[in-house]
Design a protein around this motif. Sequence first.
Motif, PDB file in Angstrom:
ATOM      1  N   PHE A  58       0.782  -1.222   0.000  1.00 46.01           N
ATOM      2  CA  PHE A  58       0.000   0.000   0.000  1.00 46.01           C
ATOM      3  C   PHE A  58       0.822   1.285   0.000  1.00 46.01           C
ATOM      4  O   PHE A  58       0.481   2.246   0.672  1.00 46.01           O
ATOM      5  CB  PHE A  58      -1.011   0.004   1.148  1.00 46.01           C
ATOM      6  N   ASN A  59       1.913   1.289  -0.742  1.00 43.19           N
ATOM      7  CA  ASN A  59       2.588   2.547  -1.039  1.00 43.19           C
ATOM      8  C   ASN A  59       1.867   3.146  -2.233  1.00 43.19           C
ATOM      9  O   ASN A  59       1.541   2.437  -3.183  1.00 43.19           O
ATOM     10  CB  ASN A  59       4.060   2.341  -1.397  1.00 43.19           C
ATOM     11  N   LEU A  60       1.614   4.439  -2.192  1.00 45.11           N
ATOM     12  CA  LEU A  60       0.905   5.089  -3.282  1.00 45.11           C
ATOM     13  C   LEU A  60       1.896   5.749  -4.231  1.00 45.11           C
ATOM     14  O   LEU A  60       2.939   6.238  -3.819  1.00 45.11           O
ATOM     15  CB  LEU A  60      -0.074   6.130  -2.743  1.00 45.11           C
ATOM     16  N   SER A  61       1.526   5.751  -5.470  1.00 45.44           N
ATOM     17  CA  SER A  61       2.328   6.406  -6.491  1.00 45.44           C
ATOM     18  C   SER A  61       2.085   7.913  -6.402  1.00 45.44           C
ATOM     19  O   SER A  61       0.940   8.370  -6.436  1.00 45.44           O
ATOM     20  CB  SER A  61       1.920   5.879  -7.864  1.00 45.44           C
ATOM     21  N   ILE A  62       3.161   8.691  -6.271  1.00 46.38           N
ATOM     22  CA  ILE A  62       3.036  10.149  -6.198  1.00 46.38           C
ATOM     23  C   ILE A  62       3.003  10.682  -7.616  1.00 46.38           C
ATOM     24  O   ILE A  62       3.933  10.463  -8.388  1.00 46.38           O
ATOM     25  CB  ILE A  62       4.186  10.762  -5.392  1.00 46.38           C
ATOM     26  N   PRO A  63       1.922  11.386  -7.986  1.00 47.71           N
ATOM     27  CA  PRO A  63       1.800  11.863  -9.362  1.00 47.71           C
ATOM     28  C   PRO A  63       2.801  12.974  -9.675  1.00 47.71           C
ATOM     29  O   PRO A  63       3.203  13.732  -8.790  1.00 47.71           O
ATOM     30  CB  PRO A  63       0.363  12.393  -9.432  1.00 47.71           C
ATOM     31  N   GLU A  64       3.197  13.035 -10.937  1.00 49.97           N
ATOM     32  CA  GLU A  64       4.058  14.125 -11.371  1.00 49.97           C
ATOM     33  C   GLU A  64       3.237  15.396 -11.454  1.00 49.97           C
ATOM     34  O   GLU A  64       2.057  15.372 -11.785  1.00 49.97           O
ATOM     35  CB  GLU A  64       4.651  13.807 -12.745  1.00 49.97           C
ATOM     36  N   VAL A  65       3.879  16.515 -11.138  1.00 53.94           N
ATOM     37  CA  VAL A  65       3.187  17.798 -11.196  1.00 53.94           C
ATOM     38  C   VAL A  65       3.853  18.683 -12.240  1.00 53.94           C
ATOM     39  O   VAL A  65       5.053  18.579 -12.482  1.00 53.94           O
ATOM     40  CB  VAL A  65       3.173  18.502  -9.817  1.00 53.94           C
ATOM     41  N   ASN A  66       3.057  19.540 -12.864  1.00 52.90           N
ATOM     42  CA  ASN A  66       3.585  20.441 -13.884  1.00 52.90           C
ATOM     43  C   ASN A  66       4.202  21.691 -13.278  1.00 52.90           C
ATOM     44  O   ASN A  66       5.186  22.208 -13.799  1.00 52.90           O
ATOM     45  CB  ASN A  66       2.480  20.844 -14.863  1.00 52.90           C
ATOM     46  N   THR A  67       3.623  22.173 -12.210  1.00 59.40           N
ATOM     47  CA  THR A  67       4.155  23.373 -11.558  1.00 59.40           C
ATOM     48  C   THR A  67       4.245  23.132 -10.071  1.00 59.40           C
ATOM     49  O   THR A  67       3.412  22.439  -9.487  1.00 59.40           O
ATOM     50  CB  THR A  67       3.238  24.600 -11.796  1.00 59.40           C
ATOM     51  N   THR A  68       5.240  23.719  -9.443  1.00 56.97           N
ATOM     52  CA  THR A  68       5.361  23.569  -7.993  1.00 56.97           C
ATOM     53  C   THR A  68       4.430  24.526  -7.269  1.00 56.97           C
ATOM     54  O   THR A  68       4.072  24.285  -6.126  1.00 56.97           O
ATOM     55  CB  THR A  68       6.805  23.809  -7.533  1.00 56.97           C
ATOM     56  N   ARG A  69       4.030  25.587  -7.927  1.00 55.43           N
ATOM     57  CA  ARG A  69       3.151  26.559  -7.274  1.00 55.43           C
ATOM     58  C   ARG A  69       1.775  25.965  -6.980  1.00 55.43           C
ATOM     59  O   ARG A  69       1.219  26.167  -5.910  1.00 55.43           O
ATOM     60  CB  ARG A  69       3.008  27.799  -8.146  1.00 55.43           C
ATOM     61  N   TYR A  70       1.204  25.270  -7.936  1.00 54.34           N
ATOM     62  CA  TYR A  70      -0.127  24.704  -7.757  1.00 54.34           C
ATOM     63  C   TYR A  70      -0.114  23.179  -7.680  1.00 54.34           C
ATOM     64  O   TYR A  70      -0.940  22.584  -7.005  1.00 54.34           O
ATOM     65  CB  TYR A  70      -1.055  25.138  -8.891  1.00 54.34           C
ATOM     66  N   GLY A  71       0.821  22.556  -8.365  1.00 52.72           N
ATOM     67  CA  GLY A  71       0.847  21.099  -8.430  1.00 52.72           C
ATOM     68  C   GLY A  71       1.066  20.432  -7.088  1.00 52.72           C
ATOM     69  O   GLY A  71       0.491  19.378  -6.799  1.00 52.72           O
ATOM     70  N   LEU A  72       1.892  21.042  -6.229  1.00 55.90           N
ATOM     71  CA  LEU A  72       2.158  20.452  -4.920  1.00 55.90           C
ATOM     72  C   LEU A  72       0.988  20.619  -3.965  1.00 55.90           C
ATOM     73  O   LEU A  72       0.970  20.030  -2.886  1.00 55.90           O
ATOM     74  CB  LEU A  72       3.416  21.069  -4.313  1.00 55.90           C
ATOM     75  N   LYS A  73      -0.007  21.408  -4.358  1.00 57.30           N
ATOM     76  CA  LYS A  73      -1.188  21.609  -3.527  1.00 57.30           C
ATOM     77  C   LYS A  73      -2.354  20.718  -3.941  1.00 57.30           C
ATOM     78  O   LYS A  73      -3.410  20.755  -3.320  1.00 57.30           O
ATOM     79  CB  LYS A  73      -1.625  23.075  -3.591  1.00 57.30           C
ATOM     80  N   LEU A  74      -2.169  19.925  -4.979  1.00 54.04           N
ATOM     81  CA  LEU A  74      -3.223  19.032  -5.444  1.00 54.04           C
ATOM     82  C   LEU A  74      -3.539  17.973  -4.391  1.00 54.04           C
ATOM     83  O   LEU A  74      -2.656  17.474  -3.707  1.00 54.04           O
ATOM     84  CB  LEU A  74      -2.804  18.330  -6.735  1.00 54.04           C
ATOM     85  N   TRP A  75      -4.810  17.613  -4.291  1.00 51.47           N
ATOM     86  CA  TRP A  75      -5.222  16.598  -3.331  1.00 51.47           C
ATOM     87  C   TRP A  75      -4.528  15.275  -3.611  1.00 51.47           C
ATOM     88  O   TRP A  75      -4.062  14.607  -2.690  1.00 51.47           O
ATOM     89  CB  TRP A  75      -6.747  16.421  -3.394  1.00 51.47           C
ATOM     90  N   ARG A  76      -4.438  14.924  -4.887  1.00 51.97           N
ATOM     91  CA  ARG A  76      -3.818  13.642  -5.267  1.00 51.97           C
ATOM     92  C   ARG A  76      -2.373  13.572  -4.798  1.00 51.97           C
ATOM     93  O   ARG A  76      -1.909  12.553  -4.307  1.00 51.97           O
ATOM     94  CB  ARG A  76      -3.849  13.463  -6.782  1.00 51.97           C
ATOM     95  N   TYR A  77      -1.649  14.673  -4.971  1.00 54.28           N
ATOM     96  CA  TYR A  77      -0.232  14.721  -4.590  1.00 54.28           C
ATOM     97  C   TYR A  77      -0.097  14.644  -3.062  1.00 54.28           C
ATOM     98  O   TYR A  77       0.665  13.840  -2.533  1.00 54.28           O
ATOM     99  CB  TYR A  77       0.412  15.997  -5.119  1.00 54.28           C
ATOM    100  N   ALA A  78      -0.847  15.504  -2.358  1.00 55.98           N
ATOM    101  CA  ALA A  78      -0.746  15.549  -0.894  1.00 55.98           C
ATOM    102  C   ALA A  78      -1.197  14.237  -0.257  1.00 55.98           C
ATOM    103  O   ALA A  78      -0.568  13.763   0.696  1.00 55.98           O
ATOM    104  CB  ALA A  78      -1.568  16.717  -0.366  1.00 55.98           C
ATOM    105  N   ALA A  79      -2.265  13.641  -0.767  1.00 52.71           N
ATOM    106  CA  ALA A  79      -2.761  12.388  -0.202  1.00 52.71           C
ATOM    107  C   ALA A  79      -1.718  11.278  -0.325  1.00 52.71           C
ATOM    108  O   ALA A  79      -1.466  10.545   0.638  1.00 52.71           O
ATOM    109  CB  ALA A  79      -4.058  11.979  -0.892  1.00 52.71           C
ATOM    110  N   ALA A  80      -1.108  11.166  -1.486  1.00 57.09           N
ATOM    111  CA  ALA A  80      -0.084  10.128  -1.688  1.00 57.09           C
ATOM    112  C   ALA A  80       1.142  10.400  -0.814  1.00 57.09           C
ATOM    113  O   ALA A  80       1.714   9.483  -0.221  1.00 57.09           O
ATOM    114  CB  ALA A  80       0.310  10.060  -3.158  1.00 57.09           C
ATOM    115  N   LYS A  81       1.536  11.664  -0.725  1.00 61.07           N
ATOM    116  CA  LYS A  81       2.715  12.030   0.073  1.00 61.07           C
ATOM    117  C   LYS A  81       2.503  11.693   1.546  1.00 61.07           C
ATOM    118  O   LYS A  81       3.347  11.032   2.164  1.00 61.07           O
ATOM    119  CB  LYS A  81       3.004  13.522  -0.098  1.00 61.07           C
ATOM    120  N   TYR A  82       1.373  12.117   2.107  1.00 57.96           N
ATOM    121  CA  TYR A  82       1.132  11.866   3.529  1.00 57.96           C
ATOM    122  C   TYR A  82       0.860  10.392   3.803  1.00 57.96           C
ATOM    123  O   TYR A  82       1.251   9.868   4.855  1.00 57.96           O
ATOM    124  CB  TYR A  82      -0.028  12.719   4.046  1.00 57.96           C
ATOM    125  N   TRP A  83       0.210   9.695   2.896  1.00 53.30           N
ATOM    126  CA  TRP A  83      -0.029   8.260   3.083  1.00 53.30           C
ATOM    127  C   TRP A  83       1.302   7.512   3.125  1.00 53.30           C
ATOM    128  O   TRP A  83       1.503   6.647   3.964  1.00 53.30           O
ATOM    129  CB  TRP A  83      -0.909   7.718   1.972  1.00 53.30           C
TER     130      TRP A  83
END
Length: 108
Positions: A56-81
């Motif tokens: 149950f490790n989640l794949s962290i999605p690639e982001v296009n921009t650090t300004r908005y991409g790192l704030k995406l729910w998908r990114y944050a959920a995978a990172k914290y999980w």
Amino acid sequence: MYKVLLGRIGLTSTLENCRIQDMLLTVNNIIQGRAPSSFKNLISEKRTAYSLHGKFNLSIPEVNTTRYGLKLWRYAAAKYWNMLPRDIRSMAGSKTVWKKIQQIDFHV
């Protein structure tokens, strides 16, 4: 000061911490199959040939921009999980996960 004020009104967790815990509960519900089907596309399990980091490790999605991409729910959920201890992630899908997540302080 903020923690002192929270203590005065009887809260033990910050709003940010509560949001992270709710996000992780949603991820657990997705893994359990209890979330709406449209949520299943928000996370994906990381597939590797080796089992070095447990299940149950989640794949962290690639982001296009650090300004908005790192704030995406998908990114944050995978990172914290993935930041959760291995023993909690291995219980993914069970109801005891929520109790364990509530005990963690996600001070960022």
